[in-house]
Design a protein around this motif. Sequence first.
Motif, short mmCIF file in Angstrom:
data_model
loop_
_atom_site.label_atom_id
_atom_site.label_comp_id
_atom_site.label_asym_id
_atom_site.label_seq_id
_atom_site.Cartn_x
_atom_site.Cartn_y
_atom_site.Cartn_z
N LYS A 66 0.81 -1.24 0.00
CA LYS A 66 0.00 0.00 0.00
C LYS A 66 0.84 1.28 0.00
O LYS A 66 0.39 2.31 -0.48
CB LYS A 66 -0.93 0.00 1.22
N HIS A 67 2.03 1.21 0.56
CA HIS A 67 2.83 2.44 0.70
C HIS A 67 4.08 2.45 -0.18
O HIS A 67 4.95 3.32 -0.01
CB HIS A 67 3.23 2.64 2.16
N THR A 68 4.17 1.52 -1.12
CA THR A 68 5.38 1.49 -1.96
C THR A 68 5.44 2.64 -2.95
O THR A 68 6.49 2.85 -3.57
CB THR A 68 5.50 0.14 -2.71
N VAL A 96 0.66 -3.72 7.10
CA VAL A 96 0.70 -5.08 7.66
C VAL A 96 2.01 -5.19 8.44
O VAL A 96 3.04 -5.55 7.88
CB VAL A 96 0.64 -6.16 6.55
N PRO A 97 1.98 -4.87 9.73
CA PRO A 97 3.23 -4.80 10.48
C PRO A 97 3.81 -6.18 10.79
O PRO A 97 3.06 -7.14 10.98
CB PRO A 97 2.81 -4.09 11.78
N PRO A 98 5.15 -6.29 10.84
CA PRO A 98 5.78 -7.56 11.23
C PRO A 98 5.75 -7.71 12.75
O PRO A 98 6.60 -7.16 13.45
CB PRO A 98 7.21 -7.40 10.70
N ILE A 99 4.78 -8.46 13.25
CA ILE A 99 4.60 -8.57 14.70
C ILE A 99 4.68 -10.01 15.21
O ILE A 99 4.63 -10.23 16.42
CB ILE A 99 3.26 -7.95 15.15
N ASP A 100 4.81 -10.98 14.30
CA ASP A 100 4.99 -12.37 14.72
C ASP A 100 5.91 -13.04 13.70
O ASP A 100 6.34 -12.43 12.73
CB ASP A 100 3.64 -13.10 14.83
#
Length: 414
Positions: A66-68, A96-100
């Motif tokens: 989305k933000h590229t 989509v954050p890297p959280i796992d």
Amino acid sequence: MEKIAGKIVTHEREFEGTIEFDSNTGLITSIKDGIDADARQFSDGSVIFPGFGDIHIHAREDVSGKHTYKEDFISAGNAAINGGVIHVADMPNNPVPPIDDESYAAKQALTKKAPIHITLYAGIGPHTKPLEKKVPYKVFMGPSIGELFFHDNASLEEVIKHYVGQDISFHCEDPEILIANQSQPTHEERRPKEAETVATDFALYLIEKYNLKGKLCHYSTKDGLSKIIAAKKRGVNVTCEVTPTHLMFDTDMLTETNHKWFQMNPPLRGKEDREAMVKGILDGHIDYLATDHAPHSIEEKQKGTSGISQLDTYGLFVTYMILKLNIPMKTIATICSKNPGEFVAPYLPNHFGKGVGIINQGYAANFSILNLKKPVEFKKSMVKSKSGWSPFEGFNFPGSIESVYFLGKEIHAK
């Protein structure tokens, strides 16, 4: 084997020397005093530093894409090379954050196409837990882009207690102070100094209580820095960053024309705070020069979006620090090379040998070579970031970037 020679500066010493390295393994094989005749020689104002690292950028790319349009891992890598930087660490506040483990691995796979090495932070937010693999973490104490932030300190501590002993970087702005000031007339007043200093107290408390390896990001206040210095003296495991913009600019320099371009979090502070950040570097209290490169489109900046694009000018700003702020070159090698290298060392792939940021046998053959006798005017056409703009457009830097080596090969921004 290849060789380069000239004035070499590390965190330990300055000397005329020759570095030999293997371009196949990408590692340094030997260093010696004196100039070998068969080496590629950098002279007349050139300085060979261990490769610079910027451990706080927002490359904007994630699996959503989305933000590229603002930036991606390829354009961020080219902006870094343009700025004389050979490794960066990317923040997790994505759509989509890297959280796992799964979301982290998915984002990490996207970094493989970058022309330099990219380390990823994992995000800490409400209900997150540590990953199985060893990674650095970032926590936004107050409202920021996305949902990775906390509304109050109690909910933050509830999550942090699961991260005992982890490597955590803090964006220090107290959420309650931000909320109380949200109707103030200017961006600088909506995010006052007190938000940073109060949040600093709580971050230091968490670092000490939960035995964290703590780092305070983009530091900007004199009062807060004194708290960090006191915490270091009593043995708290904490470091801190400063950005080029907080070293060069202050609120006295804001005008009707440039105000939106210099809007960022934390905002510019007063002259006293700016001077305290410079002194903090000279006195050895600030550990990293890190840009907080936060690219947005020109249209977004004109609408008042916070964040500044400044990865392209990292190395040029270093020439300003050396020649205008009188910061010793060994200090530059410490905060731009050695310390960033030590920060990412636990997360580097094996082919980086003993690590980055140090010129020694077995370390990566990464070099940022500056020319301190060749000034340059930075122009809009020189920007490699997708954002397409820089707060330093039209600025005359007192030096320039001569060459960049990554894993034994000279590289150029595309």
